[in-house]
Write a protein that holds these residues in place. Structure first.
Motif, PDB file in Angstrom:
ATOM      1  N   ALA A 210     -39.399  16.471 -43.566  1.00  0.00           N
ATOM      2  CA  ALA A 210     -39.469  15.397 -42.631  1.00  0.00           C
ATOM      3  C   ALA A 210     -40.925  14.830 -42.265  1.00  0.00           C
ATOM      4  O   ALA A 210     -41.047  13.894 -41.344  1.00  0.00           O
ATOM      5  CB  ALA A 210     -39.098  16.206 -41.190  1.00  0.00           C
ATOM      6  N   GLY A 211     -41.883  15.390 -43.048  1.00  0.00           N
ATOM      7  CA  GLY A 211     -43.526  14.904 -42.798  1.00  0.00           C
ATOM      8  C   GLY A 211     -44.105  15.752 -41.906  1.00  0.00           C
ATOM      9  O   GLY A 211     -45.118  15.349 -41.812  1.00  0.00           O
ATOM     10  N   PHE A 212     -43.647  16.858 -41.660  1.00  0.00           N
ATOM     11  CA  PHE A 212     -44.674  17.423 -40.854  1.00  0.00           C
ATOM     12  C   PHE A 212     -45.532  18.162 -41.539  1.00  0.00           C
ATOM     13  O   PHE A 212     -45.174  18.786 -42.742  1.00  0.00           O
ATOM     14  CB  PHE A 212     -43.738  18.554 -39.983  1.00  0.00           C
TER      15      PHE A 212
ATOM     16  N   GLY B 177     -29.251  21.793 -34.531  1.00  0.00           N
ATOM     17  CA  GLY B 177     -30.286  21.106 -33.827  1.00  0.00           C
ATOM     18  C   GLY B 177     -31.637  20.819 -34.670  1.00  0.00           C
ATOM     19  O   GLY B 177     -32.317  19.957 -34.984  1.00  0.00           O
ATOM     20  N   ILE B 178     -31.751  21.976 -35.789  1.00  0.00           N
ATOM     21  CA  ILE B 178     -33.009  21.820 -36.560  1.00  0.00           C
ATOM     22  C   ILE B 178     -32.696  20.708 -37.589  1.00  0.00           C
ATOM     23  O   ILE B 178     -33.700  19.777 -37.861  1.00  0.00           O
ATOM     24  CB  ILE B 178     -33.123  22.896 -37.633  1.00  0.00           C
ATOM     25  N   LEU B 179     -31.604  20.418 -37.981  1.00  0.00           N
ATOM     26  CA  LEU B 179     -31.283  19.397 -38.696  1.00  0.00           C
ATOM     27  C   LEU B 179     -31.502  18.033 -38.064  1.00  0.00           C
ATOM     28  O   LEU B 179     -32.000  17.125 -38.600  1.00  0.00           O
ATOM     29  CB  LEU B 179     -29.660  19.309 -39.596  1.00  0.00           C
TER      30      LEU B 179
ATOM     31  N   ALA C   8     -35.227  17.294 -37.601  1.00  0.00           N
ATOM     32  CA  ALA C   8     -35.844  17.026 -38.917  1.00  0.00           C
ATOM     33  C   ALA C   8     -35.537  15.415 -39.193  1.00  0.00           C
ATOM     34  O   ALA C   8     -36.460  14.702 -39.626  1.00  0.00           O
ATOM     35  CB  ALA C   8     -35.648  17.803 -39.818  1.00  0.00           C
ATOM     36  N   GLU C   9     -34.353  15.326 -39.165  1.00  0.00           N
ATOM     37  CA  GLU C   9     -33.971  13.712 -39.650  1.00  0.00           C
ATOM     38  C   GLU C   9     -34.392  12.722 -38.525  1.00  0.00           C
ATOM     39  O   GLU C   9     -34.757  11.418 -39.046  1.00  0.00           O
ATOM     40  CB  GLU C   9     -32.497  13.537 -39.790  1.00  0.00           C
ATOM     41  N   ALA C  10     -34.728  13.085 -37.303  1.00  0.00           N
ATOM     42  CA  ALA C  10     -35.289  12.397 -36.495  1.00  0.00           C
ATOM     43  C   ALA C  10     -36.999  12.302 -36.338  1.00  0.00           C
ATOM     44  O   ALA C  10     -37.504  11.529 -35.741  1.00  0.00           O
ATOM     45  CB  ALA C  10     -34.847  12.585 -34.936  1.00  0.00           C
ATOM     46  N   LYS C  11     -37.432  13.065 -37.209  1.00  0.00           N
ATOM     47  CA  LYS C  11     -38.677  13.397 -37.301  1.00  0.00           C
ATOM     48  C   LYS C  11     -39.325  13.650 -35.693  1.00  0.00           C
ATOM     49  O   LYS C  11     -40.647  13.459 -35.674  1.00  0.00           O
ATOM     50  CB  LYS C  11     -39.613  12.100 -37.911  1.00  0.00           C
ATOM     51  N   ASN C  12     -38.701  14.482 -35.058  1.00  0.00           N
ATOM     52  CA  ASN C  12     -38.963  14.842 -33.738  1.00  0.00           C
ATOM     53  C   ASN C  12     -39.613  16.179 -33.742  1.00  0.00           C
ATOM     54  O   ASN C  12     -38.918  17.184 -33.637  1.00  0.00           O
ATOM     55  CB  ASN C  12     -37.814  14.823 -32.872  1.00  0.00           C
ATOM     56  N   LEU C  13     -40.931  16.263 -33.830  1.00  0.00           N
ATOM     57  CA  LEU C  13     -41.769  17.681 -33.814  1.00  0.00           C
ATOM     58  C   LEU C  13     -41.422  18.725 -32.722  1.00  0.00           C
ATOM     59  O   LEU C  13     -40.787  19.765 -32.948  1.00  0.00           O
ATOM     60  CB  LEU C  13     -43.077  17.483 -34.274  1.00  0.00           C
ATOM     61  N   PRO C  14     -41.539  18.293 -31.576  1.00  0.00           N
ATOM     62  CA  PRO C  14     -41.143  19.155 -30.580  1.00  0.00           C
ATOM     63  C   PRO C  14     -39.752  19.707 -30.453  1.00  0.00           C
ATOM     64  O   PRO C  14     -39.610  21.000 -30.276  1.00  0.00           O
ATOM     65  CB  PRO C  14     -41.403  18.260 -29.080  1.00  0.00           C
ATOM     66  N   LEU C  15     -38.948  19.025 -30.897  1.00  0.00           N
ATOM     67  CA  LEU C  15     -37.432  19.495 -30.819  1.00  0.00           C
ATOM     68  C   LEU C  15     -37.235  20.427 -32.219  1.00  0.00           C
ATOM     69  O   LEU C  15     -36.623  21.277 -31.912  1.00  0.00           O
ATOM     70  CB  LEU C  15     -36.648  18.150 -31.180  1.00  0.00           C
TER      71      LEU C  15
END
Length: 461
Positions: A292-294, A343-345, A348-355
């Motif tokens: 996801a780019g984190f 939720g993890i998936l 990650a696909e939304a590239k939303n780090l807090p979530l």
């Protein structure tokens, strides 16, 4: 730790309830082992922390081990899978040896400490990957399995009237004890120092396990706390509430008797599904986060958060199960674990780090909470006398669920992370559905209890 001189002999008596179950009452914890029984919570907790890093921090050392030894990345995942296999495989035979008296708890812990050290020694110095499989996956896995089974069953024996929270607390050490090593392996260990780091960690953790296990002692068969009346509701509100929600087993079931009830098979299947999802998440959460780019440091933080919540969640769910019932909490945990995979998936696909961090924590809670639930349920359903063997049968499901890492790599390769995490979530939901059919053996179900067609007044008229 203070120790009191044991008296030459301590009077006790055996009483039986309406079901014929025998309770040995009259002896206190100090009479039996010379110290308060709280030490049989603290010491097993320390022992569990000593074996935790092999499962929960191992994936964090993947890059260094891959480069240092030139091992294929698949080897790393399969080494973890084989480790889980041997950890689970040893639970049943070790339980049989423990309950027969041929393998005292203290020596079980010493063997586990030796296996812990051999695992890190082989990772540091293995000249070939096969040596690592033998030293880490087999010897360390077997050692960890002996320590795990001994610690979990020890606390359940000493707290038969209020085991949920205590079992959860001890079980939690198996997760958050790895947190310092996640950061150590990702942030400090490199090609220049990995051997010394691994050897030092092995010595430290083996010493923790051995020093804790030296003081282990089992209570006598059928022992019940002297200050709690097993035949009447206890005065302690916590113990009274726990026994109302989770009544003791109607008898001390032998392993064969427990198997014939059908509950062992149901529990085995549910634990295989949920622990497989947990192991899959441990192995692939780093990968999906990096995809996801984190940043690597953020992903390590997420894994540490997962381990912390995984461990503390075991204590919390154990405490809640004493208040609201073991089965009810188990059903909630299966739903939470399944939802967290989606939720993890999504995050990650939304590239939303807090979530991503939030759902990592939720997944950690669900993945950890399942283990104390099944450990406590086994004793609730089948009694304490043969609990090491009975729980060994249930826990042997990790022989299958350990494939969550190795087979997870195959599924990710075929379907990608999206397909793999969706499958993991569905498996957890299905396990919750199967858990609906669990009920304590030997007790009538509420729907089978018939109301008296003639009230007392009519009978006497």
């Amino acid at each position: 730790m203070t120790t009191t001189e044991l008296p030459a002999s301590v009077p006790y008596r055996e009483v039986a309830d309406v079901n014929g179950r025998v309770y040995r009452v009259g002896e206190t914890d100090i009479d039996i082992m010379g110290r308060k029984r709280k030490w049989m919570v603290i010491l097993p907790w320390v022992g569990m922390m000593g074996i935790s890093s092999a499962e929960y921090a191992f994936a964090s050392a993947e890059d260094t081990l891959h480069t240092a030894h030139d091992w294929n990345s698949l080897h790393i995942f399969w080494m973890m899978t084989v480790w889980v296999f041997f950890q689970a495989a040893v639970a049943f035979p070790a339980g049989r040896l423990r309950e027969s008296g041929r393998l005292p708890a203290r020596w079980t812990m010493m063997i586990g400490a030796a296996g812990t050290f051999m695992g890190y020694l082989s990772l540091a110095l293995a000249p070939h990957v096969v040596v690592a499989y033998i030293g880490f996956s087999m010897l360390s896995g077997m050692g960890a399995g002996m320590v795990y089974a001994t610690c979990v069953n020890m606390v359940g024996k000493w707290y038969p009237e209020r085991r949920g929270g205590k079992t959860g607390f001890v079980n939690g050490g198996f997760a958050y004890g790895s947190v310092p090593f996640v950061f150590l392996f990702t942030g400090y260990m490199d090609l220049t120092n990995f051997r010394w780091v691994l050897l030092s960690v092995g010595v430290l953790l083996a010493a923790m396990v051995a020093s804790a296990g030296y003081f282990f002692k089992d209570p006598p068969k059928n022992w019940w706390p002297a200050n709690i009346d097993p035949l009447n509701p206890p005065e302690d509100p916590r113990a009274r509430r726990s026994l109302e929600k989770n009544p003791p087993a109607v008898k001390q079931y032998t392993p064969m008797e427990a198997w014939r009830t059908g509950r062992v098979a149901l529990m085995w299947f549910c634990l295989a599904c949920t622990s497989g999802v947990n192991i899959f998440g441990i192995a692939f959460q780093v990968d999906i986060g990096e995809e996801a780019g984190f940043a690597g440091g953020i992903v390590a933080t997420a894994m540490s958060l997962k381990a912390i919540v995984n461990g503390t969640g075991r204590g919390v769910i154990g405490w809640l199960s004493d208040r609201y019932g073991r089965k009810q909490c188990l059903l909630a945990v299966c739903a939470i674990l399944g939802g967290a995979q989606f939720g993890i998936l999504f995050s990650a696909e939304a590239k939303n780090l807090p979530l991503f961090l939030i759902f990592s924590a939720i997944s950690g809670f669900g993945g950890g909470a399942i283990f104390p639930m099944f450990a406590a349920l086994t004793a609730d359903y089948f009694g304490e006398n043969n609990n090491a063997t009975n729980y060994g049968m249930v826990y042997s499901s990790k022989l299958v669920s350990g494939l969550g890492a190795g087979m997870g790599a195959v599924v990710v390769g075929a379907w990608g992370h999206s397909g793999a995490f969706i499958l993991a979530g569905c498996i957890s939901f299905f396990a919750g559905f199967i858990a609906l059919f669990l009920s304590p053996p030997g007790r009538p179900k509420s729907r089978d209890v018939k109301p008296n067609p003639q009230p007392l007044g009519e009978e006497m008229a």
